[in-house]
Design an enzyme around this catalytic site. Structure first.
Site, PDB file in Angstrom:
ATOM      1  N   GLY A 162       3.503   1.578 -13.941  1.00 20.12           N
ATOM      2  CA  GLY A 162       3.320   2.576 -12.851  1.00 20.12           C
ATOM      3  C   GLY A 162       2.840   2.258 -11.932  1.00 20.12           C
ATOM      4  O   GLY A 162       1.229   2.324 -12.096  1.00 20.12           O
TER       5      GLY A 162
ATOM      6  N   ARG B  45       9.171  -1.230 -15.490  1.00 18.20           N
ATOM      7  CA  ARG B  45       8.798  -0.861 -16.828  1.00 18.20           C
ATOM      8  C   ARG B  45      10.109  -2.179 -17.645  1.00 18.20           C
ATOM      9  O   ARG B  45      11.190  -2.433 -16.951  1.00 18.20           O
ATOM     10  CB  ARG B  45       8.994   0.274 -16.882  1.00 18.20           C
ATOM     11  CG  ARG B  45       8.698   1.651 -16.143  1.00 18.20           C
ATOM     12  CD  ARG B  45       7.393   2.577 -16.365  1.00 18.20           C
ATOM     13  NE  ARG B  45       7.444   3.187 -15.795  1.00 18.20           N
ATOM     14  CZ  ARG B  45       5.951   4.226 -16.106  1.00 18.20           C
ATOM     15  NH1 ARG B  45       5.033   3.328 -16.181  1.00 18.20           N
ATOM     16  NH2 ARG B  45       6.158   4.888 -14.884  1.00 18.20           N
TER      17      ARG B  45
ATOM     18  N   ASP C  88      -1.716   2.411 -19.985  1.00 19.47           N
ATOM     19  CA  ASP C  88      -2.576   1.477 -21.902  1.00 19.47           C
ATOM     20  C   ASP C  88      -1.253   0.947 -21.652  1.00 19.47           C
ATOM     21  O   ASP C  88      -0.984   0.021 -23.174  1.00 19.47           O
ATOM     22  CB  ASP C  88      -2.891   3.103 -22.506  1.00 19.47           C
ATOM     23  CG  ASP C  88      -2.669   4.461 -22.362  1.00 19.47           C
ATOM     24  OD1 ASP C  88      -1.086   4.298 -21.525  1.00 19.47           O
ATOM     25  OD2 ASP C  88      -1.477   5.758 -23.462  1.00 19.47           O
TER      26      ASP C  88
ATOM     27  N   THR D 191      -4.009   3.199 -12.985  1.00 26.01           N
ATOM     28  CA  THR D 191      -2.924   4.629 -13.182  1.00 26.01           C
ATOM     29  C   THR D 191      -3.971   5.304 -12.270  1.00 26.01           C
ATOM     30  O   THR D 191      -5.354   5.204 -12.722  1.00 26.01           O
ATOM     31  CB  THR D 191      -2.241   4.355 -14.733  1.00 26.01           C
ATOM     32  OG1 THR D 191      -2.173   5.355 -14.922  1.00 26.01           O
ATOM     33  CG2 THR D 191      -3.997   4.167 -15.174  1.00 26.01           C
TER      34      THR D 191
ATOM     35  N   ASP E 193      -3.862   8.454 -13.754  1.00 23.64           N
ATOM     36  CA  ASP E 193      -3.796   9.481 -14.896  1.00 23.64           C
ATOM     37  C   ASP E 193      -5.104   9.500 -15.199  1.00 23.64           C
ATOM     38  O   ASP E 193      -5.145  10.487 -16.243  1.00 23.64           O
ATOM     39  CB  ASP E 193      -2.850   8.733 -16.060  1.00 23.64           C
ATOM     40  CG  ASP E 193      -1.250   9.284 -15.793  1.00 23.64           C
ATOM     41  OD1 ASP E 193      -0.950   9.412 -14.649  1.00 23.64           O
ATOM     42  OD2 ASP E 193      -0.047   8.515 -16.171  1.00 23.64           O
TER      43      ASP E 193
ATOM     44  N   ASP F  54      -6.280   8.142 -17.672  1.00 26.20           N
ATOM     45  CA  ASP F  54      -6.325   8.714 -19.192  1.00 26.20           C
ATOM     46  C   ASP F  54      -6.581   7.043 -19.921  1.00 26.20           C
ATOM     47  O   ASP F  54      -6.250   7.700 -21.409  1.00 26.20           O
ATOM     48  CB  ASP F  54      -5.167   8.832 -19.930  1.00 26.20           C
ATOM     49  CG  ASP F  54      -4.004   7.988 -19.322  1.00 26.20           C
ATOM     50  OD1 ASP F  54      -4.088   6.372 -18.107  1.00 26.20           O
ATOM     51  OD2 ASP F  54      -2.576   7.503 -19.952  1.00 26.20           O
TER      52      ASP F  54
ATOM     53  N   ARG G 284       0.460  12.483 -16.814  1.00 26.05           N
ATOM     54  CA  ARG G 284       2.160  12.232 -18.287  1.00 26.05           C
ATOM     55  C   ARG G 284       1.221  13.070 -18.906  1.00 26.05           C
ATOM     56  O   ARG G 284       2.089  13.958 -19.384  1.00 26.05           O
ATOM     57  CB  ARG G 284       1.678  10.808 -17.992  1.00 26.05           C
ATOM     58  CG  ARG G 284       2.542   9.800 -19.178  1.00 26.05           C
ATOM     59  CD  ARG G 284       3.349   8.791 -19.282  1.00 26.05           C
ATOM     60  NE  ARG G 284       2.558   7.580 -19.208  1.00 26.05           N
ATOM     61  CZ  ARG G 284       2.979   5.919 -19.081  1.00 26.05           C
ATOM     62  NH1 ARG G 284       3.546   6.067 -18.982  1.00 26.05           N
ATOM     63  NH2 ARG G 284       1.356   5.036 -19.158  1.00 26.05           N
TER      64      ARG G 284
END
Ligand code: ADP
Ligand code: F6P
Length: 329
Positions: A17, A78, A109, A132, A134, A136, A178
């Protein structure tokens, strides 16, 4: 982790992303390479471009004026085929044929899982930069794009709050992330939301309804409920439906913020983070490091093996979640 050969041509790609600040990271990689007399090559569309040999020479002027732009000038993708070893082998042989002897992967990741395999299977030098929205990824306090995403979400939710207040509405607002609740928690605290539902904590809808009803009796006429993507009760639409079954007289609305959180001009914080990490990634490759992600932990540069960055997760602080609840009373 150590490589002996001197890097002469470094490639950079963005994968997964897109996130605001990726351009600033590309700029930092290109300019740091040139500063060190290393040639810089851009790979178009992430791993897909490695397979299709979509390489472009990058000069200092190629990255002029991109620091303020969202998205990624190299485009992203992707690329599910990259999970096959034969495809990764082709990618490495394409890079070697093009004289590329080091790679910077800017992504999340998933991208680092692919990068890890390039290092382990083919001894190809790769360093990662966490990009990202996110937040995360283990091994960095913040990922590139997170700050911009939460600021975009907060400014959108502030506007929704005006309508919620004017019409006595309860809004269920879905944010991205996500499997991770960082965007949810930060936007909830930043907007003073009445409740936050994030994947890391189970929310009982009956409890949520009793809480909302208690608040209404205290004369709160409207509400903002943040529902993070990946939350266990479902989407914001589904959560709103479940609440409406218990509290049928509530006037509810649902807004899914969606991809506006991924776009836009990066905040200064994201530009600075991306610039520093992009610079350190190239310096790491030149020093012979490989198989690591470069992040920022407690304001210090930190190198984390890809395997660790992918297998562990940044934890949501229980205290911060508790604070979001206390302040919404
Ligand atoms: P992100 O990097 O933002 O987490 P994805 O999870 O979509 O985004 O991963 C980006 C790309 O990384 C994938 O499309 C694929 O090309 C590659 N990738 C992800 N997981 C693996 C894996 N297990 N092995 C090899 N490549 C992978
Ligand atoms: O990883 C970034 C992210 O925006 C997540 O928050 C979200 O789950 C996902 O990407 C959406 O991906 P796509 O744009 O492929 O639907």
């Amino acid at each position: 982790m150590e490589q002996k050969s001197k890097i002469k041509r470094v490639a950079v790609l963005t994968s997964g992303g897109d996130s605001p600040g990726m351009n600033a990271a590309i700029r930092a990689v290109v300019r740091t390479a040139i500063y060190n007399n290393v040639e810089a090559v851009g790979v178009v569309r992430g791993y897909d471009g490695l397979i299709k040999r979509q390489f472009m020479g990058m000069q200092s002027h190629s990255v002029s004026k991109i620091i303020s732009l969202g998205g990624t000038m190299l485009k992203s993708s992707r690329c599910p085929e990259f999970k096959e070893k034969s495809v990764r082998e082709l990618a490495v042989s394409n890079m070697r044929e093009a004289g590329i002897d080091g790679l910077v992967v800017i992504g999340g990741d998933g991208s680092f899982r692919g990068a890890d395999l390039l290092c382990k299977e083919f001894d190809f030098p790769v360093v990662g930069v966490p990009g990202t929205i996110d937040n995360d990824i283990y091994g960095t306090d913040y990922t590139i794009g997170f700050d911009t995403a939460i600021n975009t979400a907060v400014s959108a939710i502030d506007k929704i709050r005006d309508t919620a207040d004017s019409h006595n509405l309860v809004f269920f607002i879905e944010v991205m992330g996500r499997h991770s609740g960082f965007i949810g928690l930060y936007t909830a605290i930043g907007t003073g939301a009445e409740a936050t539902l994030i994947p890391e904590y189970d929310t009982d809808i009956t409890h949520l309804c009793s809480y909302l009803d208690r608040e209404r009796r205290k004369n709160k006429t409207s509400g903002i409920i943040i529902v993070a993507e990946g939350e266990k009760n479902g989407t914001a639409e589904e959560v709103a439906k479940k609440v409406k079954e218990i509290l049928p007289d509530y006037d509810t609305r649902v807004t899914t913020l969606g991809h506006i959180q991924r776009g836009g001009s990066p905040t200064c914080r994201d530009r600075v983070l991306a610039s520093v990490l992009g610079n350190r990634a190239v310096e790491a490759l030149i020093k012979g490091m490989s198989g690591v992600m470069v992040g920022m932990v407690n304001n210090e540069i930190a190198y984390t093996p890809f395997e660790e960055a992918c297998s562990k997760h940044n934890e949501i602080s229980d205290l911060w979640f508790e604070i979001s609840r206390i302040l919404s009373l």
